[in-house]
Motif scaffolding. Sequence first.
Motif, PDB file in Angstrom:
ATOM      1  N   TYR A 251     -45.344   7.499 -29.964  1.00  0.00           N
ATOM      2  CA  TYR A 251     -45.724   7.697 -28.680  1.00  0.00           C
ATOM      3  C   TYR A 251     -47.049   7.108 -28.454  1.00  0.00           C
ATOM      4  O   TYR A 251     -47.078   6.764 -27.092  1.00  0.00           O
ATOM      5  N   LYS A 255     -47.674   4.365 -25.281  1.00  0.00           N
ATOM      6  CA  LYS A 255     -48.620   4.751 -24.304  1.00  0.00           C
ATOM      7  C   LYS A 255     -49.797   3.600 -24.162  1.00  0.00           C
ATOM      8  O   LYS A 255     -50.252   3.287 -23.179  1.00  0.00           O
ATOM      9  N   ASP A 269     -42.781  16.199 -26.180  1.00  0.00           N
ATOM     10  CA  ASP A 269     -43.565  15.095 -25.510  1.00  0.00           C
ATOM     11  C   ASP A 269     -42.632  14.485 -24.268  1.00  0.00           C
ATOM     12  O   ASP A 269     -43.326  13.721 -23.550  1.00  0.00           O
ATOM     13  N   ALA A 272     -44.049  15.054 -20.742  1.00  0.00           N
ATOM     14  CA  ALA A 272     -45.296  14.165 -20.445  1.00  0.00           C
ATOM     15  C   ALA A 272     -44.823  12.769 -20.227  1.00  0.00           C
ATOM     16  O   ALA A 272     -45.451  11.977 -19.569  1.00  0.00           O
ATOM     17  N   MET A 273     -43.847  12.197 -21.034  1.00  0.00           N
ATOM     18  CA  MET A 273     -43.465  10.915 -20.893  1.00  0.00           C
ATOM     19  C   MET A 273     -42.762  10.693 -19.360  1.00  0.00           C
ATOM     20  O   MET A 273     -42.987   9.568 -18.789  1.00  0.00           O
ATOM     21  N   ASP A 276     -45.374  10.420 -16.789  1.00  0.00           N
ATOM     22  CA  ASP A 276     -46.422   9.050 -16.967  1.00  0.00           C
ATOM     23  C   ASP A 276     -45.875   7.963 -16.199  1.00  0.00           C
ATOM     24  O   ASP A 276     -44.548   7.280 -16.451  1.00  0.00           O
ATOM     25  N   SER A 278     -46.597   4.771 -16.364  1.00  0.00           N
ATOM     26  CA  SER A 278     -46.261   3.557 -17.017  1.00  0.00           C
ATOM     27  C   SER A 278     -45.030   3.638 -17.728  1.00  0.00           C
ATOM     28  O   SER A 278     -44.813   2.658 -18.283  1.00  0.00           O
ATOM     29  N   LEU A 279     -44.259   4.750 -17.806  1.00  0.00           N
ATOM     30  CA  LEU A 279     -42.926   4.780 -18.472  1.00  0.00           C
ATOM     31  C   LEU A 279     -41.896   5.098 -17.799  1.00  0.00           C
ATOM     32  O   LEU A 279     -41.988   5.725 -16.668  1.00  0.00           O
ATOM     33  N   ARG A 509     -41.589   1.311 -21.724  1.00  0.00           N
ATOM     34  CA  ARG A 509     -42.616   0.737 -20.648  1.00  0.00           C
ATOM     35  C   ARG A 509     -41.870   0.229 -19.457  1.00  0.00           C
ATOM     36  O   ARG A 509     -40.745  -0.025 -19.476  1.00  0.00           O
TER      37      ARG A 509
END
Length: 532
Positions: A251, A255, A269, A272-273, A276, A278-279, A509
């Motif tokens: 992870y 990131k 996790d 939170a992913m 995000d 960017s993900l 990503r």
Amino acid sequence: MKYKFGFAAAALLAATFLSSAASAKTFVYCAEGSPEGFDPGMYTAGTTFDASAHPVYSRLLEFVPGTTKPEAGLAESWTISDDGMEYTFKLRPGVKFHTTDFFTPTRELNADDVIFSLERQIKADHPWAQYVAGTSWEYAAGMGFPELIKSIEKVDDLTVKFVLNRPEAPFLANLAMPFASILSKEYADSLEKAGTKEQLNQKPVGTGPFTFVGYQQDAVIRYKKNADYWGGAPKIDDLVFAITTDAAVRYQKLKAGECHLMPFPNAADVEAMKADPSLTVMEQEGLNVAYLAYNTTQAPFDKPEVRKALNKAINKKAIIDAVFQGMAAPAKNPIPPTMWSYNDKVEDDTYDLDAAKKMLEDAGVKDLSMKVWAMPVSRPYMLNARRAAEIIQDDFAKIGVKVEIVSYEWAEYLDRSKAKDRDGAVMLGWTGDNGDPDNFLDTLLGCEAIGGNNRAQWCNEEFNTLVKKAKVTSDQAERTKLYEDAQVVFKREAPWATLDHSLSVVPMRKEVSGFVQSPLGDFTFENVDIAE
């Protein structure tokens, strides 16, 4: 010779590849483990297939991306005889094998390659049957191929005929599976002449979307795109597997942009992913099951009543909450609920410590000590086997059963757990490889799979008769009834404690496109691209 690199070295190498020539597109996959080898016929683990079968090789048939439906692969067409006993495949003309630093082919794919790739797995006297010490061709054996296939015949250079000893309903789907990958006979012949046959499992040559470049043990695998790939050249130039066994480290790399995609995140996790920017996070129900397989040949686990007593002591909800944060469902059958023929009428063993304790007493079992094997790697069906084993250890202690948790390096774990005299209960699981119930019920629990995929060493004639009859039946309604009955027998005899069916989650990503999540749990990258 094996070389070992730590996480830091792997990260540095991955970062180096990411910052390679600006004109080249390098895709980095943070893989969860190391492959056992690069000859897919010898293994059954998804980690190994992801590193070998999918990037390097092709098969007669392939699965339509994102489905369990077979389509044309190296075979562009096929015919089946009216009695279902003969399958004739027309090979795709002009398919080229990889040119590498260690091999330059002089011809294109032909029938000899197909015959070589599969005959070595079904003929005990084949000169390549034991080219690596201990070779067992576990998948072919577990699927019953040595008994099923009467002959594989070369009709002409681009035509191959399989003659069977009986009809086999899932045969086409089976040929699309990783173990049926097609290797180069010319390459094998050159290795045999040089006295280096073992390199077939170390330096692979195939017809797949990527050409193998090199492997640094437990650290990095490198591939480059096959510009001559029969399915169309990949959009990325280089593919890198950065082997990272710890999900938290995977992870962090994701990131930081050190890898583009990772498998099997920690359940804690995932939120939170998703938050995000960017993900991107993909998810779908997994075609999988996690289980604890008792060695049913060893006392007292040879008694169904003992196995069922232990099953009643396992708090599956606690495992799902602790390991999956709820992103899984308790398993009661050996096949997932998304698969056709799932028998929802089967009743699960209820969690009842008092009843479990009494059942052990009634069976004459006192002061039982046993081992529970915990996998050292994350798998889609069990993200943290050590934590699950600790919960089971605590549960069993409550009914007077003492548990020692054991583990080994992944390849050794898989190998040792096959032993017929293995002690205790081994935690494993399965993600379907072809979408057919046979791939679970016969492959994992059939009598012929003992010493291989059948980690319970369980041979029940009633169960075996049902699944064998289903294999030769073409009517799906009839097959469904047979598999439903087999699940009733399984639950009554309890060779496993069925643990969970998990949700499959894949974070990547934002700049990644073209990745298709597979219901079979495969990670394939021939269609991926990276935004500039």
